[in-house]
Write an enzyme that holds these catalytic residues in place. Structure first.
Site, PDB file in Angstrom:
ATOM      1  N   HIS A  99      -7.945  -5.572  -0.171  1.00 27.37           N
ATOM      2  CA  HIS A  99      -6.781  -4.797  -0.270  1.00 27.37           C
ATOM      3  C   HIS A  99      -5.978  -5.252   1.314  1.00 27.37           C
ATOM      4  O   HIS A  99      -4.864  -5.553   1.125  1.00 27.37           O
ATOM      5  CB  HIS A  99      -6.729  -3.223  -0.040  1.00 27.37           C
ATOM      6  CG  HIS A  99      -5.683  -2.443   0.101  1.00 27.37           C
ATOM      7  ND1 HIS A  99      -4.506  -2.436  -0.886  1.00 27.37           N
ATOM      8  CD2 HIS A  99      -4.926  -1.578   0.970  1.00 27.37           C
ATOM      9  CE1 HIS A  99      -3.569  -1.785  -0.607  1.00 27.37           C
ATOM     10  NE2 HIS A  99      -3.730  -1.190   0.740  1.00 27.37           N
TER      11      HIS A  99
ATOM     12  N   SER B 236       0.845  -1.279   0.054  1.00 30.98           N
ATOM     13  CA  SER B 236      -0.153  -0.172   0.049  1.00 30.98           C
ATOM     14  C   SER B 236       0.827   1.198   0.069  1.00 30.98           C
ATOM     15  O   SER B 236       1.753   1.387  -0.789  1.00 30.98           O
ATOM     16  CB  SER B 236      -0.859   0.113   1.323  1.00 30.98           C
ATOM     17  OG  SER B 236      -1.896   0.780   0.964  1.00 30.98           O
TER      18      SER B 236
ATOM     19  N   ASP C 123      -8.405  -6.743  -4.583  1.00 31.82           N
ATOM     20  CA  ASP C 123      -8.157  -5.458  -4.037  1.00 31.82           C
ATOM     21  C   ASP C 123      -8.645  -4.335  -5.160  1.00 31.82           C
ATOM     22  O   ASP C 123      -8.171  -4.379  -6.004  1.00 31.82           O
ATOM     23  CB  ASP C 123      -6.453  -5.392  -4.037  1.00 31.82           C
ATOM     24  CG  ASP C 123      -6.040  -3.989  -3.400  1.00 31.82           C
ATOM     25  OD1 ASP C 123      -6.902  -3.165  -3.280  1.00 31.82           O
ATOM     26  OD2 ASP C 123      -4.989  -4.042  -3.050  1.00 31.82           O
TER      27      ASP C 123
END
Lengths: 219, 380
Positions: B353, B153, B320
């Site tokens: 995610h 991320s 995601d």
């Protein structure tokens, strides 16, 4: 099929025709293997020839296995992803038994010889006598060990013969530096001088191509 | 709901001797970087792996958190015998610049002579600023080249910035579940969270500490919104479905029954506000929004990696939708343009995610294999 003496057997998890391909690659070179599967060839080229060998493979599960094995493999599609690479990025670009399954074989070959100085291509030969015989006698699409799927579900959408491939190379202006025909197991077959016989008795064709001089794009 | 901020504690940290020039033009002096290390640096100083944490993560990657008491956020990946094997690698994780777990950020005093915190006046920082601060830490630790930099991320954004800014200092780069720029949709979600914080009466124009309050409601809503984006429809359905769980004491009959997913989000919000500073949240979300690596290189992401010799492993997760696979593929194509050595996989998962933080055996195997292969190539 007669076995030619002198062909070495290799590790059991590496297809024998990959050994034939590896024998065409000079040590210490940059190699891209398209449709590399679990990466047996790139691992072999790295370990035995010190090549900077990388792979592209379309099947994500297979890619994951290859990367988990420590091999530089990316998920990608030969039909769409080669255009991203710069000219002359590799010394060899290899396409092993995949040409017949891509959507645009001619374009893939052009890309291979744009990003690589040389291309190594192997493909199952649709001109083999057993296929011709089956078509002649039964009038139906041939089924063999290599061509094992029904016509409506085969991924091999662009079958060609060894002669067809020679014609394409000529039309595209590629120099055939080496070629040979082999049986299914990848043992070299002795029709080196006679393409017509190779086209009849070879179960797969293997070619080492180079762009003809004069067509070399500027560095 | 208990929203008392957790007590401030002393974190292991290092004061950077050099000034840190930020992208915004401000020069920060006396920057402190809080960090943790695991494993042993080898004699050649060649086995260091830097872990970059995500938006609300911190340096406690592989140990019980000293404040929350929760296990390390990547304790599935970092540790003895794990993919980032601390028997083999020297793992470093630093709290980002702008953070609130001991590194210089909005909660830090402005300078040595002013004890008052920066608060909302903390200079706007970028992902690249965070990375420059990490590089100074690595320099202080006398490590010339990191064997690997890994992060998911926002951590993945830092990995990309590391590879672009310091290509010779990164042997292998592992940007996970990330993108080379923050999309309009992602900026939009961040903005909802920020508006919730800014609109909280307890925000007090960013000087909430003066009244001894925190904008808990706003920060909790920000966290709840963000948390939804970390999950997937499939994961939410699997975990909660339409299950009813208890009632609420507010709203009478209208909220007489509550969905389990509501309670879950509320818990996520309230536990978050106890450990995270609102101004840090504003600062770091802004840094993510500003991130557009290609923009620094004339709009060409490939130019950011020209002549790179770094080996890359890109990983995305199929469910995601915050950093979808297409973003990782775009990075892969940019790296193809410079003929970089790359591995790229999409891991099949329905966990959204968050999958990069959860138990995903294929992901662990992929990271372990890539690092092992890279270690052979690096000769360690």
């Amino acid at each position: 099929m007669a076995k030619v003496p002198g062909v070495r057997y290799v590790a059991k998890n590496m297809r024998v025709d990959l050994e034939l391909i590896a024998s065409m690659v000079a040590p210490g070179t940059r190699v891209l293997d398209i449709g590399c599967g679990d990466g047996a060839l790139i691992e072999h080229l790295f370990r035995t020839k010190g090549c900077d060998a990388r792979g592209i493979e379309i099947d994500m599960a297979v890619v994951t296995r290859a990367v988990a094995h420590g091999l530089p493999v990316m998920q990608g599609d030969a039909d769409t992803d080669l255009s991203h690479y710069p000219d002359h990025a590799f010394d060899y670009v290899i396409l092993s038994r995949t040409l017949q399954a891509v959507e645009r074989p001619r374009e893939v070959l052009r890309q291979m010889l744009r990003i690589g100085t040389r291309a190594i291509v192997s493909f199952p030969n649709f001109g083999h006598w057993s296929l011709r015989w089956q078509l002649l006698v039964t009038g139906r699409m041939p089924m063999t060990k290599t061509w094992a799927r029904m016509w409506y579900e085969t991924p091999n959408i662009h079958p060609c013969t060894i002669r067809d491939f020679f014609v394409l190379c000529q039309a595209e202006g590629y120099t055939v530096e080496q070629w040979l025909a082999a049986d299914e197991a990848g043992h070299r077959a002795p029709w080196r001088r006679w393409p017509m016989l190779a086209n009849l008795f070879g179960e797969q064709g293997l070619f080492l191509l180079r762009r003809s001089s004069g067509e070399e794009p500027p560095h | 709901m208990d929203i008392t901020p957790l007590p401030e504690i002393t974190h292991q940290s290092l004061r950077i001797r050099r000034p840190l020039p930020l992208d915004c033009g401000v020069v920060l002096d006396g920057v402190t970087i809080a960090y943790r290390t695991y494993g042993t640096l080898n004699a050649a100083r060649s086995n260091a792996v830097l872990v970059c944490h995500a938006l609300t993560g911190d340096q406690y990657v592989a140990e019980t958190h000293p404040l929350t008491g929760k296990p390390g956020w990547w304790n599935r990946l970092v540790g003895s015998g794990l993919p980032l094997d601390t028997e083999r690698y020297f793992v470093i994780c630093a709290n980002v610049l702008g953070g609130c777990m001991g590194s210089t950020g909005p909660r830090s005093p402005r300078d040595d002579s002013h004890a008052e915190p920066w608060g909302i006046d903390f200079p706007p920082i970028t992902i690249q600023d965070m990375v420059r601060a990490q590089k100074m830490l690595i320099d202080e630790l006398r490590i010339e080249r990191l064997f690997a930099v890994i992060g998911g991320s926002m951590g993945g954004m830092q990995v990309l910035a590391w590879a672009a800014l310091y290509p010779d200092a990164v042997f292998a780069a592992l940007p996970i579940a990330t993108a080379a720029y923050h999309s309009a949709q992602n900026i939009a979600f961040h903005e909802v969270g920020r508006q919730a914080i800014l609109g909280d009466p307890d925000f007090r124009e960013g000087r909430y500490w003066e009244q001894g309050v925190i904008p808990a409601q706003g920060l909790a809503v920000a966290r709840m919104t963000a948390h939804i984006t970390y999950l997937s429809e499939a994961a939410l359905s699997r975990k909660f479905g339409r299950r009813i769980q208890g009632g609420s004491d507010v709203g009478g009959a209208l909220f007489g029954e509550r969905f389990a997913v509501e309670s879950y989000l509320e818990h996520q919000g309230s536990s978050f506000v106890r450990r995270f500073d609102a101004n840090s949240y504003l600062s770091i979300t802004r840094a993510m929004d500003f991130f557009d690596l290609a923009a620094d290189y004339g709009g060409s992401l490939a130019a950011a990696f020209r002549n790179t010799r770094t080996r890359f492993l890109l990983v995305s997760f199929s469910s995601d939708w915050l950093f979808p696979t297409a973003e990782s593929r775009a990075i892969a194509h940019a790296l193809n343009q410079v003929a970089a050595n790359i591995s790229f996989v999409e891991i099949v998962s329905d966990k959204g995610h968050d999958a990069f933080l959860l138990d995903e055996p294929d992901f662990s195997r992929t990271v372990a294999g890539f690092l092992a292969g890279s270690a052979v190539a690096a000769g360690i």
